[in-house]
Design an enzyme around this catalytic site. Structure first.
Site, short mmCIF file in Angstrom:
data_model
loop_
_atom_site.label_atom_id
_atom_site.label_comp_id
_atom_site.label_asym_id
_atom_site.label_seq_id
_atom_site.Cartn_x
_atom_site.Cartn_y
_atom_site.Cartn_z
N GLU A 122 -10.20 -10.27 9.28
CA GLU A 122 -9.77 -8.91 9.63
C GLU A 122 -10.47 -8.44 10.91
O GLU A 122 -9.85 -7.79 11.76
CB GLU A 122 -10.05 -7.93 8.48
CG GLU A 122 -9.48 -6.54 8.75
CD GLU A 122 -9.57 -5.60 7.56
OE1 GLU A 122 -10.24 -5.95 6.56
OE2 GLU A 122 -8.99 -4.50 7.62
N PHE A 127 -3.88 -11.58 -1.51
CA PHE A 127 -3.68 -12.99 -1.81
C PHE A 127 -2.17 -13.28 -1.75
O PHE A 127 -1.35 -12.43 -2.10
CB PHE A 127 -4.19 -13.33 -3.21
CG PHE A 127 -5.70 -13.39 -3.30
CD1 PHE A 127 -6.49 -13.61 -2.18
CD2 PHE A 127 -6.33 -13.26 -4.53
CE1 PHE A 127 -7.87 -13.68 -2.27
CE2 PHE A 127 -7.71 -13.33 -4.64
CZ PHE A 127 -8.48 -13.54 -3.50
N HIS A 137 -9.22 -3.13 5.31
CA HIS A 137 -9.12 -3.73 3.98
C HIS A 137 -10.55 -4.06 3.53
O HIS A 137 -10.91 -3.75 2.41
CB HIS A 137 -8.23 -4.98 4.05
CG HIS A 137 -7.99 -5.61 2.72
ND1 HIS A 137 -7.48 -4.91 1.65
CD2 HIS A 137 -8.19 -6.89 2.28
CE1 HIS A 137 -7.38 -5.73 0.61
NE2 HIS A 137 -7.80 -6.92 0.96
N LYS A 171 -14.06 0.25 0.39
CA LYS A 171 -14.39 -0.62 -0.74
C LYS A 171 -15.89 -0.72 -0.96
O LYS A 171 -16.35 -1.10 -2.03
CB LYS A 171 -13.77 -2.01 -0.54
CG LYS A 171 -12.24 -1.97 -0.67
CD LYS A 171 -11.63 -3.34 -0.64
CE LYS A 171 -10.11 -3.26 -0.78
NZ LYS A 171 -9.43 -2.70 0.40
N CYS A 174 -3.04 -7.24 -3.86
CA CYS A 174 -3.87 -6.11 -3.42
C CYS A 174 -3.19 -5.25 -2.37
O CYS A 174 -3.73 -4.23 -1.94
CB CYS A 174 -5.21 -6.63 -2.93
SG CYS A 174 -6.03 -7.56 -4.23
N HIS A 198 -12.95 -2.69 -5.08
CA HIS A 198 -11.58 -3.09 -4.77
C HIS A 198 -10.68 -2.67 -5.93
O HIS A 198 -10.67 -3.30 -6.98
CB HIS A 198 -11.51 -4.60 -4.55
CG HIS A 198 -10.23 -5.05 -3.92
ND1 HIS A 198 -9.04 -4.36 -4.07
CD2 HIS A 198 -9.94 -6.11 -3.11
CE1 HIS A 198 -8.10 -4.98 -3.41
NE2 HIS A 198 -8.62 -6.04 -2.81
#
Lengths: 91, 412
Positions: B305, B390, B294, B326, B162, B331
């Site tokens: 975060e 990830f 994010h 998002k 991502c 996403h």
């Protein structure tokens, strides 16, 4: 040329025309492959169709360059005939 | 003028809120959402909502031949690149093709054509299309863009889950700064609604059963999105000499790795990426007006975060504005860093912080109020945009508003 070979050649031409419909009026044996913008993707698409139609496996390097449509037709026709014969012998 | 500065002279977007940048940015800054019920695309998954690109007519953009050689993700990327390249206006200038590069990210390149291949095989007697491999290549988007614009410099794909687009943008930035090229077409593209891909996400158990509520109490996970975002980055002196319209400046970027767990983020890695981006950009935490987080809406990401944000901005007297796009566009995977970057520079230009939608209340585990539910006006100059992935990959972009040039002398 035998009737069977004529039929194979006609089928190859049909596959070429399907792949390059915008150049259908240029399909003569002496036409340069570059004139109909034939590239490696076209070759593998045509071979894929021919393998399905004739139930054969055609061993071709897609980066092969053919100068004219006639040379391409000769190559594919020979490959189909050879593959058909190999298949007959094997079976 | 410092030749290391890099300006944004073109932008392109394919998103769930429209297939152009104005459609996307207008909708996001107004607080609209592209998250919809996607039941008709599903085959028994536990979730119901997603953020697919709707109204994308491949036939309107590509002839039959192109459609058989470009998978959907690459089609998104190429369409976005055309908008960006047109906006940059470079085709009307003399440019050295060897000094133009293309770097495009994708988290799951070829997800549609690979799904198609496996479906054909499993049907019995079927075989994959002969163009499966070139369609699934991670560099398919970059290669096609290069062919269309005639870029003959470095051209490649990047995959960093991502954070793919953010990494691609940073690498393009570095290629310009290094002196290797003058222009970089950068961004990311992903298509996310192939059945196998959706089933994989379902099994990972991070997709929300309702909607996306970043940093909120009651959040249940992410919403799958898709699309493409593209920037044309250009060496500042060159851009200004040719009188290009400037849409913002890419000040810098930071990339770090947690070197730890595959799926569980480490706040210190996130904070390190933000610090690296600020150091690269030459700004301090006190200079940052806005962070486009994010903010996936997952339990783990948002808590980590938020902790990283608190750590970075703790010393400020005023809290930094934070929001997660998002909550509006889902996403978009390997495209998210570019789409959110486009939103970030639009927010800077408009003086509007886009909202975090669906926010129900502050989650004590996050301790963050991320511009809840409605946009707010705020004069801003510098912003960060986070992309965490990830595999423990962290990337942060630092942008500023378009910088006015003081005098003709600056152009040299």
């Amino acid at each position: 040329m035998s009737d069977a070979n004529t039929k194979i050649r006609e089928t190859i031409v049909q596959c070429l025309q399907q792949e390059k419909p915008t150049f259908a009026d240029k399909f003569q044996e002496t036409t340069l492959c570059s004139a109909i913008e034939m590239d490696s993707i076209d070759i593998i698409q045509i071979v894929f169709r021919l393998e399905d139609i004739f139930k054969v496996s055609i061993d071709v390097d897609p980066s092969n360059r053919f100068e004219t449509i006639g040379q391409l037709l000769d190559f594919l026709e020979n490959m189909i005939v050879e593959s058909s014969q190999t298949k007959s012998i094997a079976s | 003028m410092d030749e290391r500065f890099v300006e944004i002279t073109g932008r392109g977007a394919v998103s769930c809120l429209g297939v152009t940048v104005p459609e996307l940015t207008r909708a996001v800054l107004a607080g609209n959402s592209g998250i919809v019920d996607v039941s008709e695309l599903l085959t028994g998954q536990k979730f119901r909502f997603g953020a697919p690109v709707r109204g994308f007519d491949a036939g309107a953009h590509f002839d039959a031949r192109a459609r058989t050689t470009l998978d959907r993700f690459a089609q998104f990327g190429v369409v976005a690149s055309r908008e960006a390249w047109l906006e940059a206006g470079l085709e009307k200038t003399n440019f050295d093709a060897s000094r133009v590069g293309v770097v495009m990210g994708s988290a799951a390149p070829g997800s549609d054509i690979l799904n198609d291949a496996f479906t054909r095989i499993l049907r019995g007697n079927g075989r994959p299309l002969p163009t499966t491999i070139p369609m699934a290549m991670g560099n398919a988007t970059a290669s096609r863009i290069a062919s269309e614009i005639g870029a003959k410099g470095p051209v490649f794909g990047i995959t960093a889950a991502c954070a793919s687009a953010a990494n691609a943008i940073i690498i393009g930035h570095q290629l310009i700064r290094s002196g290797l090229i003058d222009v970089a077409v950068v961004g990311g593209a992903d298509s996310s609604f192939a059945d196998g891909f959706l089933r994989g996400w379902d099994e990972l158990r991070v997709v929300s059963s309702d909607t996306c509520r970043p940093f909120s109490v009651g959040r249940r996970g992410l919403i799958i999105g898709e699309g493409a975002g593209v920037f044309v980055l250009e060496r500042a002196g060159r851009a200004h000499r040719r009188g290009a319209a400037i849409h913002g400046r890419l000040l810098g970027g930071g990339m770090t790795c947690d070197a730890g767990e595959l799926l569980n983020p480490d706040p210190s890695g996130m904070a390190a990426a933000m610090r690296a981006a600020m150091a690269d950009a030459g700004v301090e935490a006190a200079d940052v007006d806005y962070v486009n987080a994010h903010g996936t809406g997952t339990i783990a990401n948002d808590a980590a975060e938020a902790r990283a944000l608190r750590e970075i901005f703790a010393s400020r007297p005023e809290p930094v504005a934070v929001s997660s796009t998002k909550s509006q566009i889902g996403h978009a995977m390997g495209a998210s860093g570019a789409l959110e970057g486009i939103v970030t520079i639009a927010a800077l230009a408009a003086g509007v912080v886009p909202p975090t939608l669906n926010f129900l209340g502050v989650d004590p585990a996050c301790g963050l109020e991320p511009t809840p539910n409605a946009p707010c006006q705020r004069r801003m100059n510098v912003a960060l945009s986070n992309s965490f992935a990830f595999g423990g990959l962290n990337a942060t972009l630092a942008f500023s508003r378009a910088v006015a040039w003081a005098s003709e002398a600056d152009k040299d």
